[in-house]
Design an enzyme around this catalytic site. Sequence first.
Site, PDB file in Angstrom:
ATOM      1  N   PRO A  10       0.796  -1.228   0.000  1.00  0.00           N
ATOM      2  CA  PRO A  10       0.000   0.000   0.000  1.00  0.00           C
ATOM      3  C   PRO A  10       0.827   1.277   0.000  1.00  0.00           C
ATOM      4  CG  PRO A  10      -0.101  -1.106   2.139  1.00  0.00           C
ATOM      5  CD  PRO A  10       0.566  -2.056   1.187  1.00  0.00           C
ATOM      6  N   ASN A  11       0.329   2.226  -0.744  1.00  0.00           N
ATOM      7  CA  ASN A  11       0.865   3.602  -0.834  1.00  0.00           C
ATOM      8  C   ASN A  11       2.137   3.708  -1.668  1.00  0.00           C
ATOM      9  OD1 ASN A  11      -1.138   4.914   0.873  1.00  0.00           O
ATOM     10  ND2 ASN A  11      -0.248   3.710   2.517  1.00  0.00           N
ATOM     11  N   ARG A  18       5.023  11.033  -2.634  1.00  0.00           N
ATOM     12  CA  ARG A  18       4.730  10.684  -1.232  1.00  0.00           C
ATOM     13  C   ARG A  18       5.960  10.964  -0.355  1.00  0.00           C
ATOM     14  NH1 ARG A  18       4.632   4.494   1.149  1.00  0.00           N
ATOM     15  NH2 ARG A  18       4.036   5.070   3.269  1.00  0.00           N
ATOM     16  N   TYR A  23      11.148   9.184   1.165  1.00  0.00           N
ATOM     17  CA  TYR A  23      11.135   8.100   0.174  1.00  0.00           C
ATOM     18  C   TYR A  23      11.782   8.478  -1.159  1.00  0.00           C
ATOM     19  CZ  TYR A  23       7.888   5.821   3.406  1.00  0.00           C
ATOM     20  OH  TYR A  23       7.313   5.244   4.518  1.00  0.00           O
ATOM     21  N   ASN A  75       8.134  -5.337  -0.894  1.00  0.00           N
ATOM     22  CA  ASN A  75       7.981  -4.205   0.018  1.00  0.00           C
ATOM     23  C   ASN A  75       6.496  -4.147   0.358  1.00  0.00           C
ATOM     24  OD1 ASN A  75       7.813  -1.889   1.460  1.00  0.00           O
ATOM     25  ND2 ASN A  75       8.917  -0.600  -0.020  1.00  0.00           N
ATOM     26  N   ALA A  78       3.007  -0.801   4.979  1.00  0.00           N
ATOM     27  CA  ALA A  78       2.486  -0.909   6.351  1.00  0.00           C
ATOM     28  C   ALA A  78       2.020  -2.325   6.694  1.00  0.00           C
ATOM     29  CB  ALA A  78       1.349   0.086   6.537  1.00  0.00           C
ATOM     30  N   HIS A  81       3.949  -4.703   9.024  1.00  0.00           N
ATOM     31  CA  HIS A  81       3.879  -4.617  10.484  1.00  0.00           C
ATOM     32  C   HIS A  81       2.580  -5.195  11.056  1.00  0.00           C
ATOM     33  CE1 HIS A  81       7.092  -1.932   9.401  1.00  0.00           C
ATOM     34  NE2 HIS A  81       6.262  -1.059   8.860  1.00  0.00           N
ATOM     35  N   ASP A  88       0.899 -15.710   6.265  1.00  0.00           N
ATOM     36  CA  ASP A  88       0.391 -17.066   6.022  1.00  0.00           C
ATOM     37  C   ASP A  88       0.422 -17.419   4.539  1.00  0.00           C
ATOM     38  OD1 ASP A  88      -0.009 -17.469   8.709  1.00  0.00           O
ATOM     39  OD2 ASP A  88      -2.187 -17.196   8.652  1.00  0.00           O
ATOM     40  N   GLU A  99      12.447  -9.396   2.065  1.00  0.00           N
ATOM     41  CA  GLU A  99      11.685  -8.215   2.510  1.00  0.00           C
ATOM     42  C   GLU A  99      12.558  -6.980   2.306  1.00  0.00           C
ATOM     43  OE1 GLU A  99      10.306  -8.442   6.609  1.00  0.00           O
ATOM     44  OE2 GLU A  99      10.449  -6.255   6.787  1.00  0.00           O
ATOM     45  N   HIS A 101      12.694  -2.473   2.349  1.00  0.00           N
ATOM     46  CA  HIS A 101      12.092  -1.190   2.706  1.00  0.00           C
ATOM     47  C   HIS A 101      12.985  -0.077   2.209  1.00  0.00           C
ATOM     48  CE1 HIS A 101       9.106  -3.129   5.172  1.00  0.00           C
ATOM     49  NE2 HIS A 101      10.064  -3.866   5.675  1.00  0.00           N
ATOM     50  N   LEU A 102      12.362   0.934   1.655  1.00  0.00           N
ATOM     51  CA  LEU A 102      13.117   2.110   1.194  1.00  0.00           C
ATOM     52  C   LEU A 102      13.734   2.846   2.374  1.00  0.00           C
ATOM     53  CD1 LEU A 102      10.290   3.140  -1.207  1.00  0.00           C
ATOM     54  CD2 LEU A 102      12.614   2.665  -1.981  1.00  0.00           C
ATOM     55  N   SER A 103      12.947   3.010   3.428  1.00  0.00           N
ATOM     56  CA  SER A 103      13.415   3.754   4.602  1.00  0.00           C
ATOM     57  C   SER A 103      13.988   2.784   5.631  1.00  0.00           C
ATOM     58  CB  SER A 103      12.247   4.540   5.220  1.00  0.00           C
ATOM     59  OG  SER A 103      11.274   3.645   5.733  1.00  0.00           O
ATOM     60  N   ARG A 108      12.565   4.814  12.879  1.00  0.00           N
ATOM     61  CA  ARG A 108      11.279   5.512  12.832  1.00  0.00           C
ATOM     62  C   ARG A 108      10.425   5.155  14.055  1.00  0.00           C
ATOM     63  NH1 ARG A 108       8.968   4.893   6.861  1.00  0.00           N
ATOM     64  NH2 ARG A 108       7.518   6.429   7.752  1.00  0.00           N
ATOM     65  N   ARG A 112       7.121   0.388  13.651  1.00  0.00           N
ATOM     66  CA  ARG A 112       7.697  -0.061  12.373  1.00  0.00           C
ATOM     67  C   ARG A 112       8.865  -1.036  12.564  1.00  0.00           C
ATOM     68  NH1 ARG A 112       5.152   3.309   8.531  1.00  0.00           N
ATOM     69  NH2 ARG A 112       4.664   5.313   9.463  1.00  0.00           N
TER      70      ARG A 112
HETATM   71  C1  DQA Z   1       8.081   1.143   3.940  1.00  0.00           C
HETATM   72  C2  DQA Z   1       8.137   1.305   5.463  1.00  0.00           C
HETATM   73  C3  DQA Z   1       6.771   1.051   6.070  1.00  0.00           C
HETATM   74  O1  DQA Z   1       6.825   1.201   7.487  1.00  0.00           O
HETATM   75  C4  DQA Z   1       5.752   2.040   5.523  1.00  0.00           C
HETATM   76  O2  DQA Z   1       4.469   1.742   6.016  1.00  0.00           O
HETATM   77  C5  DQA Z   1       5.753   2.064   4.019  1.00  0.00           C
HETATM   78  C6  DQA Z   1       7.031   2.043   3.322  1.00  0.00           C
HETATM   79  C7  DQA Z   1       9.438   1.511   3.280  1.00  0.00           C
HETATM   80  O3  DQA Z   1       9.634   1.122   2.129  1.00  0.00           O
HETATM   81  O4  DQA Z   1      10.266   2.187   3.890  1.00  0.00           O
HETATM   82  O5  DQA Z   1       4.713   2.180   3.388  1.00  0.00           O
HETATM   83  O6  DQA Z   1       7.815  -0.201   3.638  1.00  0.00           O
END
Ligand code: DQA
Length: 154
Positions: A10-11, A18, A23, A75, A78, A81, A88, A99, A101-103, A108, A112
């Site tokens: 998501p997002n 964003r 990011y 990725n 959210a 978490h 599953d 897995e 993550h950009l950040s 944070r 997270r």
């Molecule tokens: C994220 C980190 C997550 O905590 C956050 O909800 C995201 C982006 C990252 O790529 O840093 O949507 O996955």
Amino acid sequence: MTRILVLQGPNLNRLGSREPARYGRKTLEEIHGEILRMGEREGFSPVFFQSNHEGALVDRIHQAGDEGISGIVANLGAYTHTSIAIRDAILAVGLPVVEVHLSNVYSREPFRSRSLIADIAAGVIGGLGPVVYRLGILGLLDCLEQRKQDPAPH
Ligand code: DQA
């Protein structure tokens, strides 16, 4: 050719606009372009999927298990978490997952720092910006190669 699912939660469709300070300015399309070019050089074929919906991500993981995908770089945003359902689904198909993550999620908010995926992942990469996808794919390809040579359960 090895097919790798690049799963975006998501997002992440909003990348580029964003929270750019966090990011960066690259759009998802630009990041996927970099992965496509890497695929041409390294000899793998990426398959891209982004959704803002938990069930759609679960369905896509199931499909990956049925269609000969070798592994997943994910990725999950959210849902990393919170989502027992995505955890599953990964366990249900048994594909190796990296897995990403950009950040740096550890610098944070405390919520997270918890991942429902990390302990079942082949590896976790975060905090370096868009290069995490390419690093994750490199790690996944290496992991697939090792499994070919030593098919004992990892
Ligand atoms: C994220 C980190 C997550 O905590 C956050 O909800 C995201 C982006 C990252 O790529 O840093 O949507 O996955």
